[in-house]
Design an enzyme around this catalytic site. Structure first.
Site, PDB file in Angstrom:
ATOM      1  N   ARG A  32       7.836  -9.686   7.843  1.00 35.67           N
ATOM      2  CA  ARG A  32       8.753 -10.247   6.845  1.00 35.67           C
ATOM      3  C   ARG A  32      10.109 -10.544   7.477  1.00 35.67           C
ATOM      4  O   ARG A  32      10.618  -9.763   8.289  1.00 35.67           O
ATOM      5  CB  ARG A  32       8.897  -9.282   5.659  1.00 35.67           C
ATOM      6  CG  ARG A  32       7.583  -9.148   4.908  1.00 35.67           C
ATOM      7  CD  ARG A  32       7.692  -8.413   3.599  1.00 35.67           C
ATOM      8  NE  ARG A  32       6.363  -8.119   3.105  1.00 35.67           N
ATOM      9  CZ  ARG A  32       5.599  -8.970   2.420  1.00 35.67           C
ATOM     10  NH1 ARG A  32       6.063 -10.162   2.114  1.00 35.67           N
ATOM     11  NH2 ARG A  32       4.382  -8.617   2.025  1.00 35.67           N
ATOM     12  N   ASP A  33      10.683 -11.683   7.048  1.00 32.50           N
ATOM     13  CA  ASP A  33      12.007 -12.059   7.534  1.00 32.50           C
ATOM     14  C   ASP A  33      13.036 -11.051   7.027  1.00 32.50           C
ATOM     15  O   ASP A  33      12.999 -10.623   5.867  1.00 32.50           O
ATOM     16  CB  ASP A  33      12.365 -13.474   7.059  1.00 32.50           C
ATOM     17  CG  ASP A  33      13.532 -14.054   7.833  1.00 32.50           C
ATOM     18  OD1 ASP A  33      13.299 -14.973   8.649  1.00 32.50           O
ATOM     19  OD2 ASP A  33      14.681 -13.599   7.618  1.00 32.50           O
ATOM     20  N   ILE A  34      13.974 -10.697   7.863  1.00 29.69           N
ATOM     21  CA  ILE A  34      14.985  -9.697   7.513  1.00 29.69           C
ATOM     22  C   ILE A  34      15.959 -10.227   6.448  1.00 29.69           C
ATOM     23  O   ILE A  34      16.596  -9.440   5.747  1.00 29.69           O
ATOM     24  CB  ILE A  34      15.731  -9.247   8.792  1.00 29.69           C
ATOM     25  CG1 ILE A  34      16.308  -7.864   8.639  1.00 29.69           C
ATOM     26  CG2 ILE A  34      16.786 -10.264   9.209  1.00 29.69           C
ATOM     27  CD1 ILE A  34      16.775  -7.246   9.956  1.00 29.69           C
ATOM     28  N   ASN A  91      11.666 -24.255  13.308  1.00 32.74           N
ATOM     29  CA  ASN A  91      12.861 -24.872  13.880  1.00 32.74           C
ATOM     30  C   ASN A  91      12.714 -24.928  15.392  1.00 32.74           C
ATOM     31  O   ASN A  91      12.330 -23.941  16.031  1.00 32.74           O
ATOM     32  CB  ASN A  91      14.102 -24.063  13.492  1.00 32.74           C
ATOM     33  CG  ASN A  91      14.422 -24.200  12.026  1.00 32.74           C
ATOM     34  OD1 ASN A  91      14.384 -25.296  11.474  1.00 32.74           O
ATOM     35  ND2 ASN A  91      14.719 -23.080  11.360  1.00 32.74           N
ATOM     36  N   GLU A  99      17.524 -20.160  15.766  1.00 30.68           N
ATOM     37  CA  GLU A  99      18.364 -19.013  16.114  1.00 30.68           C
ATOM     38  C   GLU A  99      17.710 -18.120  17.167  1.00 30.68           C
ATOM     39  O   GLU A  99      18.398 -17.585  18.034  1.00 30.68           O
ATOM     40  CB  GLU A  99      18.634 -18.151  14.870  1.00 30.68           C
ATOM     41  CG  GLU A  99      19.549 -18.802  13.854  1.00 30.68           C
ATOM     42  CD  GLU A  99      19.648 -17.980  12.582  1.00 30.68           C
ATOM     43  OE1 GLU A  99      19.241 -16.794  12.586  1.00 30.68           O
ATOM     44  OE2 GLU A  99      20.104 -18.533  11.576  1.00 30.68           O
ATOM     45  N   VAL A 100      16.415 -17.909  17.017  1.00 30.73           N
ATOM     46  CA  VAL A 100      15.742 -16.954  17.900  1.00 30.73           C
ATOM     47  C   VAL A 100      14.831 -17.732  18.853  1.00 30.73           C
ATOM     48  O   VAL A 100      13.933 -18.459  18.407  1.00 30.73           O
ATOM     49  CB  VAL A 100      14.918 -15.939  17.080  1.00 30.73           C
ATOM     50  CG1 VAL A 100      14.233 -14.944  18.013  1.00 30.73           C
ATOM     51  CG2 VAL A 100      15.797 -15.209  16.069  1.00 30.73           C
ATOM     52  N   HIS A 104       8.546 -19.302  16.318  1.00 24.69           N
ATOM     53  CA  HIS A 104       8.168 -18.644  15.060  1.00 24.69           C
ATOM     54  C   HIS A 104       7.984 -19.705  14.000  1.00 24.69           C
ATOM     55  O   HIS A 104       8.741 -20.669  13.931  1.00 24.69           O
ATOM     56  CB  HIS A 104       9.206 -17.612  14.623  1.00 24.69           C
ATOM     57  CG  HIS A 104      10.622 -18.089  14.662  1.00 24.69           C
ATOM     58  ND1 HIS A 104      11.322 -18.248  15.838  1.00 24.69           N
ATOM     59  CD2 HIS A 104      11.467 -18.464  13.670  1.00 24.69           C
ATOM     60  CE1 HIS A 104      12.538 -18.675  15.569  1.00 24.69           C
ATOM     61  NE2 HIS A 104      12.654 -18.834  14.259  1.00 24.69           N
ATOM     62  N   HIS A 106       7.959 -20.089   9.988  1.00 21.27           N
ATOM     63  CA  HIS A 106       8.297 -19.455   8.719  1.00 21.27           C
ATOM     64  C   HIS A 106       7.217 -19.816   7.695  1.00 21.27           C
ATOM     65  O   HIS A 106       6.827 -20.990   7.596  1.00 21.27           O
ATOM     66  CB  HIS A 106       9.622 -19.995   8.167  1.00 21.27           C
ATOM     67  CG  HIS A 106      10.827 -19.751   9.029  1.00 21.27           C
ATOM     68  ND1 HIS A 106      11.799 -18.814   8.715  1.00 21.27           N
ATOM     69  CD2 HIS A 106      11.240 -20.332  10.184  1.00 21.27           C
ATOM     70  CE1 HIS A 106      12.757 -18.843   9.626  1.00 21.27           C
ATOM     71  NE2 HIS A 106      12.446 -19.758  10.537  1.00 21.27           N
TER      72      HIS A 106
HETATM   73  P1  5GP Z   1      15.327 -19.654  12.958  1.00 27.54           P
HETATM   74  O1  5GP Z   1      16.651 -20.113  12.441  1.00 27.54           O
HETATM   75  O2  5GP Z   1      15.383 -19.313  14.418  1.00 27.54           O
HETATM   76  O3  5GP Z   1      14.202 -20.580  12.591  1.00 27.54           O
HETATM   77  O4  5GP Z   1      14.983 -18.334  12.159  1.00 27.54           O
HETATM   78  C1  5GP Z   1      15.196 -17.048  12.646  1.00 27.54           C
HETATM   79  C2  5GP Z   1      14.843 -16.114  11.523  1.00 27.54           C
HETATM   80  O5  5GP Z   1      14.718 -14.819  12.060  1.00 27.54           O
HETATM   81  C3  5GP Z   1      15.905 -16.049  10.415  1.00 27.54           C
HETATM   82  O6  5GP Z   1      15.310 -16.393   9.174  1.00 27.54           O
HETATM   83  C4  5GP Z   1      16.374 -14.595  10.461  1.00 27.54           C
HETATM   84  O7  5GP Z   1      16.634 -14.062   9.184  1.00 27.54           O
HETATM   85  C5  5GP Z   1      15.208 -13.888  11.138  1.00 27.54           C
HETATM   86  N1  5GP Z   1      15.571 -12.712  11.890  1.00 27.54           N
HETATM   87  C6  5GP Z   1      16.588 -12.618  12.800  1.00 27.54           C
HETATM   88  N2  5GP Z   1      16.610 -11.364  13.339  1.00 27.54           N
HETATM   89  C7  5GP Z   1      15.575 -10.694  12.757  1.00 27.54           C
HETATM   90  C8  5GP Z   1      15.093  -9.356  12.907  1.00 27.54           C
HETATM   91  O8  5GP Z   1      15.597  -8.548  13.689  1.00 27.54           O
HETATM   92  N3  5GP Z   1      14.018  -9.005  12.151  1.00 27.54           N
HETATM   93  C9  5GP Z   1      13.418  -9.881  11.280  1.00 27.54           C
HETATM   94  N4  5GP Z   1      12.372  -9.422  10.569  1.00 27.54           N
HETATM   95  N5  5GP Z   1      13.860 -11.143  11.118  1.00 27.54           N
HETATM   96  C10 5GP Z   1      14.927 -11.545  11.846  1.00 27.54           C
END
Ligand code: 5GP
Length: 122
Positions: A32-34, A91, A99-100, A104, A106
């Site tokens: 699950r997303d945080i 993304n 961001e990461v 991934h 979603h």
């Molecule tokens: P992006 O913007 O890279 O597509 O999405 C990164 C997602 O990772 C965001 O929705 C953010 O809330 C989630 N996220 C970032 N750090 C963590 C974490 O430590 N644990 C979890 N479960 N989700 C994270």
């Protein structure tokens, strides 16, 4: 971009930081997303070290790609998201505000998700 072994999802895969896991097999981990943006908001990540969809689609093995796609569909089914519908989002890079830097996807579900993107006015 080369893969950063210290990104947060690499640490989750290594078990160095916790996650709310909903699925795991040989190819994928889902949790699950945080910071959830919908009643169901789950991230599916490949087990391999891939920065983004560009990296994965170019360098992933056929088994990894098939395994990841099958896992993503299975997660959505197991979450009960198929009947009401769900959205997949990956993304990729700067303009998408990734961001990461570990691929991934979603999975969003559990409410009407609205328009696909912020309106584009040209
Ligand atoms: P992006 O913007 O890279 O597509 O999405 C990164 C997602 O990772 C965001 O929705 C953010 O809330 C989630 N996220 C970032 N750090 C963590 C974490 O430590 N644990 C979890 N479960 N989700 C994270």
């Amino acid at each position: 971009m080369s893969y950063d072994n210290d990104n947060i999802f690499a640490k989750i895969l290594r078990g160095e930081i916790p996650c709310d896991k909903v699925f795991e097999d040989d190819y994928a981990l889902a949790f699950r997303d945080i910071n959830p943006q919908a009643p169901i908001h789950v991230l599916v990540i490949p087990k391999g070290a891939y920065v983004d969809m560009d990296d994965f689609s170019a360098n992933g093995t056929d088994s990894e790609i098939i395994g990841f796609m099958r896992a993503t569909g299975q997660v959505a089914r197991e979450l009960g998201a198929v009947h009401g519908g769900y959205r997949l989002l990956a993304n990729n890079g700067a303009d998408a505000n990734q961001e990461v830097p570990h691929l991934h996807v979603h999975i969003f579900a559990g409410r009407n998700l609205g328009p696909m993107l912020k309106r584009f006015d040209g």
